[in-house]
Design an enzyme around this catalytic site. Structure first.
Site, mmCIF file in Angstrom:
data_model
loop_
_atom_site.group_PDB
_atom_site.id
_atom_site.type_symbol
_atom_site.label_atom_id
_atom_site.label_comp_id
_atom_site.label_asym_id
_atom_site.label_seq_id
_atom_site.Cartn_x
_atom_site.Cartn_y
_atom_site.Cartn_z
ATOM 1 N N GLU A 50 -7.648 7.849 -3.213
ATOM 2 C CA GLU A 50 -7.694 6.572 -3.302
ATOM 3 C C GLU A 50 -8.951 5.684 -2.692
ATOM 4 O O GLU A 50 -9.487 6.463 -1.788
ATOM 5 C CB GLU A 50 -6.504 5.864 -2.468
ATOM 6 C CG GLU A 50 -6.578 4.378 -2.336
ATOM 7 C CD GLU A 50 -5.345 3.484 -1.465
ATOM 8 O OE1 GLU A 50 -4.761 4.534 -0.441
ATOM 9 O OE2 GLU A 50 -4.617 2.717 -1.655
ATOM 10 N N LYS A 121 -2.218 -0.282 -8.093
ATOM 11 C CA LYS A 121 -1.036 -0.227 -7.307
ATOM 12 C C LYS A 121 0.054 -1.052 -7.147
ATOM 13 O O LYS A 121 -0.264 -2.483 -7.156
ATOM 14 C CB LYS A 121 -1.906 0.107 -5.809
ATOM 15 C CG LYS A 121 -1.150 0.493 -4.594
ATOM 16 C CD LYS A 121 -1.871 0.457 -3.217
ATOM 17 C CE LYS A 121 -1.358 1.090 -2.113
ATOM 18 N NZ LYS A 121 -2.537 1.182 -1.067
ATOM 19 N N CYS A 164 -0.651 5.960 -2.999
ATOM 20 C CA CYS A 164 -0.526 5.961 -1.514
ATOM 21 C C CYS A 164 0.845 5.558 -1.153
ATOM 22 O O CYS A 164 1.766 5.806 -1.348
ATOM 23 C CB CYS A 164 -1.645 5.493 -0.757
ATOM 24 S SG CYS A 164 -1.667 5.945 1.075
HETATM 25 N N1 LIG Z 1 -3.347 3.156 1.633
HETATM 26 C C1 LIG Z 1 -2.129 3.048 1.868
HETATM 27 O O1 LIG Z 1 -1.446 2.610 1.142
HETATM 28 C C2 LIG Z 1 -1.809 3.615 3.086
HETATM 29 C C3 LIG Z 1 -0.577 4.226 3.394
HETATM 30 O O2 LIG Z 1 0.394 3.936 2.756
HETATM 31 C C4 LIG Z 1 -0.562 4.333 4.930
HETATM 32 O O3 LIG Z 1 0.651 4.591 5.431
HETATM 33 O O4 LIG Z 1 -1.138 4.876 5.654
#
Ligand SMILES: NC(=O)CC(=O)C(=O)O
Length: 287
Positions: A50, A121, A164
């Site tokens: 990401e 996302k 994520c």
């Molecule tokens: N970047 C994200 O979405 C982070 C995430 O989900 C996390 O728990 O850390």
């Protein structure tokens, strides 16, 4: 034209470091991709984390944003896929649209350098957790959420894409499984506090429940950064076995997706076909 599905797909997960300079990050990602293909013969899929070209922080997102696919990063990615004859799930970048809205967007490329998918996302990372050192983040203060799931076909196999925090929503993973995905890939930037608690557990849960491979690919850890990535890029099979796990630093790990295990699992544990759809179901809009 339909492609005969491959039995085994060789992949590389590039856990790259991210600094406060877009061009340096892109060059670093491209050399990690080149090294991966050079190091292990037969690699056909590479995955990046990401926001691999931008530090993960709402204060950076507008400055690092680019249009998709005409921006600098996309053009570079397209070129390297063509040069190396690979598929690329290109982590995410911050996309800016014609109205100036920002999205956290994964682009997916084929060996001809063509964009075959784009995932914005869906579930923005808005949390305020106090456990284990705590983590507060509000992506929605600057980003707009995506409005559709994303499935791409790579070497004849369907892959569902999330980013994520999307992994926490089991309905999305179920939807992918019911649409025939055999792997779900989540480029990620998990925070250390969350990573220690949930990184492996979430991947095992999504994989076991949905009879598919689940992978999360994170950026390398930089303990001096304001947001500290967990590292530990990983792939889990439907049995919940961890097939590969990176350390915390900059590293590329290699793994084979052997799709025969999906058939074995579904034969031995046919939970997807045992669902009581007369009692419950996953409702979703077609995409
Ligand atoms: N970047 C994200 O979405 C982070 C995430 O989900 C996390 O728990 O850390």
């Amino acid at each position: 034209m339909s492609v005969t599905p491959v039995k085994v797909l060789k992949a590389a997960f590039c856990q790259v470091a991210v600094v406060d300079d877009l061009r340096v990050n892109v060059e670093n990602a491209i050399s990690a991709i080149r090294n991966a293909v050079k190091t292990k013969s037969g690699v056909k899929l590479v995955v990046l984390p990401e926001t691999f070209n931008c530090p993960y922080g709402t204060e950076h997102f507008r400055k690092f944003s680019e249009p998709v696919p005409s921006g600098y990063t996309c053009q570079k990615l397209s070129k390297v896929c063509k040069e190396l004859d690979i598929f690329l799930i290109a982590g995410s970048i911050i996309e800016i649209d014609e109205q100036g809205k920002l999205y956290n967007t994964v682009t997916i490329w084929n060996p001809k350098g063509e964009l075959i998918g784009k995932h914005r996302k869906i579930h923005l990372f808005d949390i305020s957790v106090t456990r284990n050192g705590g983590c507060i983040f509000k992506e929605s203060s600057v980003l707009t959420p995506g409005d559709k799931p994303t499935i791409v076909t790579i070497e004849g196999r369907k892959f569902g894409i999330g980013i994520c925090h999307d992994i926490r929503f089991d309905e999305l993973a179920k939807l992918y499984a019911l649409e025939g995905c055999q792997a779900i890939i989540y480029p990620s930037g998990f925070d250390v506090c969350q990573g220690e608690m949930y990184w492996k557990l979430l991947q095992q849960a999504r994989a076991i429940d949905n009879s598919c491979f689940v992978g999360m690919i994170c950026a390398a850890r930089d303990s001096s950064a304001s947001y500290v990535d967990y590292g530990h890029s990983m792939l889990v099979n439907p049995w919940g076995d961890v097939l590969v796990e990176a350390g915390e630093g900059e590293e590329t790990v290699f793994v084979d997706f052997d799709f025969s295990i999906i058939d074995d699992y579904k034969r031995e544990l046919p939970i997807l076909s045992q669902r009581r759809t007369d009692l419950y179901g996953v409702n979703y809009k077609k995409f």
